[in-house]
Design a protein around this motif. Structure first.
Motif, PDB file in Angstrom:
ATOM      1  N   LYS A  54      -3.321   8.425   7.407  1.00  0.00           N
ATOM      2  CA  LYS A  54      -2.909   9.806   7.632  1.00  0.00           C
ATOM      3  C   LYS A  54      -2.201  10.374   6.412  1.00  0.00           C
ATOM      4  CE  LYS A  54      -0.103  12.696  10.712  1.00  0.00           C
ATOM      5  NZ  LYS A  54       0.790  12.717  11.899  1.00  0.00           N
ATOM      6  N   LEU A  55      -1.280   9.602   5.851  1.00  0.00           N
ATOM      7  CA  LEU A  55      -0.520  10.064   4.696  1.00  0.00           C
ATOM      8  C   LEU A  55      -1.400  10.142   3.446  1.00  0.00           C
ATOM      9  CD1 LEU A  55       2.746   8.020   5.316  1.00  0.00           C
ATOM     10  CD2 LEU A  55       2.482  10.500   5.502  1.00  0.00           C
ATOM     11  N   ARG A  56      -2.309   9.188   3.305  1.00  0.00           N
ATOM     12  CA  ARG A  56      -3.217   9.216   2.153  1.00  0.00           C
ATOM     13  C   ARG A  56      -4.124  10.438   2.220  1.00  0.00           C
ATOM     14  NH1 ARG A  56      -7.564   4.558   1.836  1.00  0.00           N
ATOM     15  NH2 ARG A  56      -8.179   5.723   3.716  1.00  0.00           N
ATOM     16  N   SER A 116       0.817  -1.208   0.000  1.00  0.00           N
ATOM     17  CA  SER A 116       0.000   0.000   0.000  1.00  0.00           C
ATOM     18  C   SER A 116       0.851   1.259   0.000  1.00  0.00           C
ATOM     19  CB  SER A 116      -0.936  -0.003   1.211  1.00  0.00           C
ATOM     20  OG  SER A 116      -1.825  -1.099   1.142  1.00  0.00           O
ATOM     21  N   PHE A 117       1.873   1.297   0.843  1.00  0.00           N
ATOM     22  CA  PHE A 117       2.747   2.457   0.902  1.00  0.00           C
ATOM     23  C   PHE A 117       3.515   2.627  -0.417  1.00  0.00           C
ATOM     24  CE2 PHE A 117       2.244   2.025   5.539  1.00  0.00           C
ATOM     25  CZ  PHE A 117       2.002   3.348   5.870  1.00  0.00           C
ATOM     26  N   GLY A 118       3.874   1.509  -1.032  1.00  0.00           N
ATOM     27  CA  GLY A 118       4.576   1.574  -2.309  1.00  0.00           C
ATOM     28  C   GLY A 118       3.711   2.189  -3.389  1.00  0.00           C
ATOM     29  N   ASN A 119       2.452   1.802  -3.430  1.00  0.00           N
ATOM     30  CA  ASN A 119       1.527   2.370  -4.415  1.00  0.00           C
ATOM     31  C   ASN A 119       1.243   3.839  -4.138  1.00  0.00           C
ATOM     32  OD1 ASN A 119       0.872   0.198  -6.249  1.00  0.00           O
ATOM     33  ND2 ASN A 119      -0.107  -0.818  -4.534  1.00  0.00           N
ATOM     34  N   LEU A 120       1.117   4.177  -2.868  1.00  0.00           N
ATOM     35  CA  LEU A 120       0.891   5.571  -2.505  1.00  0.00           C
ATOM     36  C   LEU A 120       2.092   6.422  -2.894  1.00  0.00           C
ATOM     37  CD1 LEU A 120      -0.873   7.724  -1.171  1.00  0.00           C
ATOM     38  CD2 LEU A 120       0.134   7.102   1.031  1.00  0.00           C
TER      39      LEU A 120
END
Length: 208
Positions: free
Chosen positions: A125-127, A6-10
């Motif tokens: 939070k980051l999204r 998920s973080f990689g895609n974001l």
């Protein structure tokens, strides 16, 4: 999609958007400069033609077409002035640059989470911060970002595998898009220079 990805895609999405906005900022800044320069050049052309009339310089200075050119040039100055005010290229360019800079800061926040165990709270939070940045710098413009996005993709070979024929096709799309976007300046200025040259050295039909 795995939670670990998920973080990689974001990060990929933020990176692509950031680069796209940077390219859009440069493109809009160039539009701002060219629009202003075009108005100045047309205005100088009008002054030059008036001086040529005053001193009766040029073989075709007495042609009826000269008056038509002067009227057309005056309208062109008005149209470009209105376009500059309506499109507000300079302000849009600054907004795009600020948005790209904010997204660049967000990328630095996301980076430490890559390859780590999934943290749902940090991810949300980051999204949300990503969407907030986009809303904060919403331009409500009709700018076409396709060429800017294609350029961003070419700068991200780790995320977009663009090779061979697809690479050439993407490059051609970028060139064609920019050529169409900036062609009006070349056409207007080129036409004005040809008309002044025609007035000065003559040639063509005599409609005096």
């Amino acid at each position: 999609m795995k939670k670990e990805d998920s973080f990689g895609n974001l990060y990929k999405k933020v990176d692509a958007t950031s680069k796209t906005r940077f390219h859009a900022s440069r493109r809009l800044k160039l539009h701002s400069k060219l629009s202003t320069h075009t108005v100045v050049i047309i205005s100088l052309g009008l002054i030059l033609i008036s001086l040529m009339q005053a001193y009766e310089l040029g073989r075709n200075i007495s042609s009826d077409l000269v008056a038509l050119v002067q009227v057309f040039s005056a309208i062109a100055v008005l149209v470009y002035s209105l376009l500059i005010e309506r499109n507000d290229y300079s302000n849009l360019s600054e907004k795009m640059y600020s948005c790209a800079a904010k997204l660049g800061e967000l990328k630095q926040k996301i980076y430490p989470h890559l390859g780590q165990s999934f943290d749902a709270e940090a991810y949300d939070k980051l999204r949300n911060e990503y969407h907030s940045v986009l809303k904060l710098f919403e331009t409500h413009s009709n700018s076409d970002f396709r060429a800017d996005y294609f350029r961003a993709k070419l700068e991200m070979p780790e995320n977009y595998d663009i090779k061979g024929g697809e690479w050439w096709k993407t490059q051609a799309s970028i060139i064609l898009s920019h050529a169409l976007s900036f062609s009006s300046y070349i056409v207007v200025i080129g036409t004005l220079l040809l008309v002044i040259l025609w007035i000065w050295i003559g040639g063509g039909p005599d409609i005096s």
